[in-house]
Design an enzyme around this catalytic site. Structure first.
Site, PDB file in Angstrom:
ATOM      1  N   SER A 121     -21.408  35.532 -51.355  1.00 22.14           N
ATOM      2  CA  SER A 121     -20.044  35.432 -51.887  1.00 22.14           C
ATOM      3  C   SER A 121     -19.261  34.537 -50.958  1.00 22.14           C
ATOM      4  O   SER A 121     -19.118  34.851 -49.774  1.00 22.14           O
ATOM      5  CB  SER A 121     -19.373  36.808 -51.949  1.00 22.14           C
ATOM      6  OG  SER A 121     -20.047  37.633 -52.853  1.00 22.14           O
ATOM      7  N   ASN A 172     -14.248  33.638 -59.173  1.00 21.20           N
ATOM      8  CA  ASN A 172     -13.093  34.525 -59.041  1.00 21.20           C
ATOM      9  C   ASN A 172     -11.840  33.689 -58.892  1.00 21.20           C
ATOM     10  O   ASN A 172     -11.828  32.712 -58.138  1.00 21.20           O
ATOM     11  CB  ASN A 172     -13.245  35.413 -57.809  1.00 21.20           C
ATOM     12  CG  ASN A 172     -14.444  36.318 -57.946  1.00 21.20           C
ATOM     13  OD1 ASN A 172     -14.434  37.231 -58.764  1.00 21.20           O
ATOM     14  ND2 ASN A 172     -15.482  36.053 -57.181  1.00 21.20           N
ATOM     15  N   ARG A 192      -7.448  39.822 -60.020  1.00 23.53           N
ATOM     16  CA  ARG A 192      -8.515  38.854 -59.797  1.00 23.53           C
ATOM     17  C   ARG A 192      -9.239  38.695 -61.120  1.00 23.53           C
ATOM     18  O   ARG A 192      -9.742  39.665 -61.675  1.00 23.53           O
ATOM     19  CB  ARG A 192      -9.479  39.368 -58.728  1.00 23.53           C
ATOM     20  CG  ARG A 192     -10.728  38.506 -58.584  1.00 23.53           C
ATOM     21  CD  ARG A 192     -11.634  38.985 -57.466  1.00 23.53           C
ATOM     22  NE  ARG A 192     -12.142  40.325 -57.670  1.00 23.53           N
ATOM     23  CZ  ARG A 192     -13.440  40.652 -57.672  1.00 23.53           C
ATOM     24  NH1 ARG A 192     -14.362  39.726 -57.480  1.00 23.53           N
ATOM     25  NH2 ARG A 192     -13.824  41.899 -57.847  1.00 23.53           N
ATOM     26  N   ASP A 220     -27.549  42.529 -53.596  1.00 22.52           N
ATOM     27  CA  ASP A 220     -26.860  43.090 -54.752  1.00 22.52           C
ATOM     28  C   ASP A 220     -27.906  43.332 -55.834  1.00 22.52           C
ATOM     29  O   ASP A 220     -28.532  42.392 -56.308  1.00 22.52           O
ATOM     30  CB  ASP A 220     -25.785  42.115 -55.246  1.00 22.52           C
ATOM     31  CG  ASP A 220     -24.851  42.789 -56.244  1.00 22.52           C
ATOM     32  OD1 ASP A 220     -24.841  44.035 -56.312  1.00 22.52           O
ATOM     33  OD2 ASP A 220     -24.123  42.069 -56.944  1.00 22.52           O
TER      34      ASP A 220
END
Lengths: 67, 501
Positions: free
Chosen positions: B102, B157, B239, B95
């Site tokens: 993740s 998240n 989210r 990223d």
């Protein structure tokens, strides 16, 4: 789970009887002394693994921004 | 059940190629991810499926035009950067200029810690696999800044109800985020984005936040990020993408970070938070709290009332404790009770003497180490050695990382054991759709063409086109739902036929 909730104690009988009678600041001083002893041992360990040239290392740690 | 909800963490690791400070980080990150994929995923590599990704969707209800977006905001275009899905349901990829892990979706804070720590081990293995090719070694750091102006994230998240007004989330979460760093900050040597002022501060990330609310994550970072990609039914869920946290090494820091946040979200969602907790000048206050490791900085409220960040945390804790007692009484689940008890214990000791939390909280552990060096060697805060200690605390290698040294020396408390963490590198959580994703990748790797949070795409014999199995509900696809079915399906085709029968 709580492996290290308290500093390991190597208290002698004398220390224990002193602890009974001293006020809060006595306890703090004793705790600090224990902490210092402990810390010296930790720092010796950490010294062994620290990168050798701190200045070069810190300078060359360059990242691109992320999120 | 109040700390329980669908949640997950994301970590962008700092990356350095030994002996090559100017090495291209994208190339190095790609090398790592590819090395991990080749070593661990012996067969066909499933692609990431971008169909459901919408990083420019804003929780406030509009879409940012692609032309107006900064190129760094476009995360959904497969740029050919390495990107793999793991059998534990996680995603490992490149990223921007960092390798990122993740975690799979989990249902509770302790599992969030478990799959977050598993991610560190995955990243460490990636380094090891990459180092056997004769190329220079790559080292990863679980931190958030190079102290030269760059920052990279550690996100959380949380799935929330769509019906919760976003304004309520903003109003009640900002003061919480301004203050929670006293519990979950990772500690940093250097003040200001480029660290030009000398000194220690509580959090890695606080100096990089410039506005209260916004969609950006790489520039003008907002305390509340409005990215709204639910990866679930958008009618029912949003989210909450939290970008303000530090990357934690301490298990207890991570546990309290997600556990206390989950409690506050539960109160917001159920309309329990009616008390006005707002503090003045939140962005400036965020930094001021971080810059004061004595924890005495006074935040201002409307009407001139002042309080410390720890006192503000106490207000949230008291409300949460009352809320849990009111809603659940003695039926409270053990993890919620544990989060409340640890939160209270940590706040009590932070107020008395922060060093009492040195075996639990990252910033205190780091500060104690730094202060010990300062005392022994007579170092000022501008000394390179202190900056080195800050960086090396986050080195993932057990033989070099100072967090890991402290852990080995019995100076950090844990919640998990190594066996559980090792298992979680490969096994998915039982109770979310990550189970379905992970098991499919583990059992039918040749037949999974692509996957994402909300789908698994099969390439099946006898089917001309790829077959997409949507996994839009994070709580479906759990072991209870599909465990037996996967156990008895020898092929992906058999599984698919059973699912679509």
């Amino acid at each position: 789970m709580a492996q290290e909730h308290k500093q390991p104690r190597k208290s002698t009988e004398a220390e224990e009887s002193v602890e009974e009678t001293t006020a809060v600041e006595g306890g703090v001083a004793e705790r600090k002394e224990k902490l210092d002893e402990d810390i010296d041992a930790i720092l010796d360990e950490i010294d062994d693994v620290l990168e050798v040239n701190a200045e070069d290392f810190v300078k060359s740690f360059i990242q691109k921004g992320g999120q | 059940m109040t700390v329980r909800r669908i949640m997950g963490t994301e970590t962008e690791f700092g990356i350095s190629v030994v002996g090559q400070p100017h090495a291209n980080p994208m190339v190095a990150s790609t090398r790592l991810v590819n090395a991990y994929a080749s070593a661990e995923l012996h067969v066909r590599r499933a692609r990431w499926d971008f169909e459901e990704e919408s990083p420019l969707r804003d929780a406030r209800g509009f879409d940012l035009a692609r032309e107006a977006a900064d190129p760094s905001q476009l995360t959904d275009e497969d740029l050919g950067l390495a990107n793999v899905i793991l059998t534990n349901g996680a995603r490992l990829y490149v990223d921007h200029a960092h390798p990122e892990y993740s975690s799979p979706e989990v249902t509770n804070p302790l599992d969030a810690v478990l799959w977050d720590k598993a991610g560190e081990q995955v990243a460490l293995d990636a380094c090891r696999f990459a180092s056997v090719t004769g190329e220079p070694d790559i080292v990863l750091y679980k931190n958030n800044t190079d102290n030269k102006g760059a920052s990279y994230g550690a996100h959380e998240n949380y799935l929330m109800k769509r019906s919760t007004p976003f304004g309520d989330i903003v109003r009640h979460l900002i003061p919480f985020f301004v203050s929670r760093q006293v519990v979950c900050g990772a500690g940093r040597v250097g003040i200001g984005q480029d660290g030009r002022e000398h000194g220690f501060q509580i959090a890695q990330r606080s100096d990089f936040f410039e506005v209260e609310v916004g969609l950006e994550t790489t520039l003008k970072r907002p305390i509340i990020n409005t990215r709204d990609e639910p990866h679930a039914d958008p009618e029912k869920s949003r989210r909450l993408h939290v970008i303000i946290g530090d990357a934690n090494l301490s298990e207890i820091s991570t546990y309290l970070k997600v556990g206390t946040t989950a409690l506050v979200l539960d109160m917001i969602e159920n309309g329990y938070l009616t008390t006005e907790l707002t503090v003045a000048n939140s962005v400036a206050s965020l930094r001021a709290v971080s810059h004061d490791p004595t924890l005495t900085h006074l935040l201002e409220r409307e009407g001139g009332k002042t309080l410390t960040a720890v006192q503000l945390q106490w207000e949230y804790l008291h409300l949460a404790a009352a809320y849990v007692a009111d809603r659940y009484g003695a039926d409270v689940d053990p993890q919620t009770a544990d989060v409340l008890a640890r939160w209270e214990s940590v706040l009590t000791r932070l107020e008395r003497d922060p060093f009492e939390c040195a075996t639990e909280l990252d910033w205190v552990a780091k500060l104690r180490l730094l202060e010990s060096y300062r005392e022994r060697d007579g170092l000022d805060w501008d000394d390179a050695k202190l900056h080195l200690i800050d960086l090396q605390y986050a080195d993932l290698r057990p033989e070099k990382g100072l967090y890991h040294r402290l852990l080995r020396l019995g100076r950090m408390e844990r919640l998990l054991d190594d066996g559980a963490v090792t298992a979680a590198m490969h096994e998915p959580p039982d109770d979310t759709r990550a189970y379905f994703r992970g098991r499919c990748l583990e059992k039918y790797p040749d037949s999974v063409a692509a996957a994402s949070w909300d789908s698994v795409i099969f390439d099946l014999p006898g089917h001309d086109s790829l077959q997409r199995v949507p996994t839009i509900d994070p709580l479906r696809g759990s072991k209870a739902h599909v465990g037996e079915l996967i156990d008895r399906s020898d092929t992906a085709l058999a599984l698919f036929s059973a699912l679509t029968r």
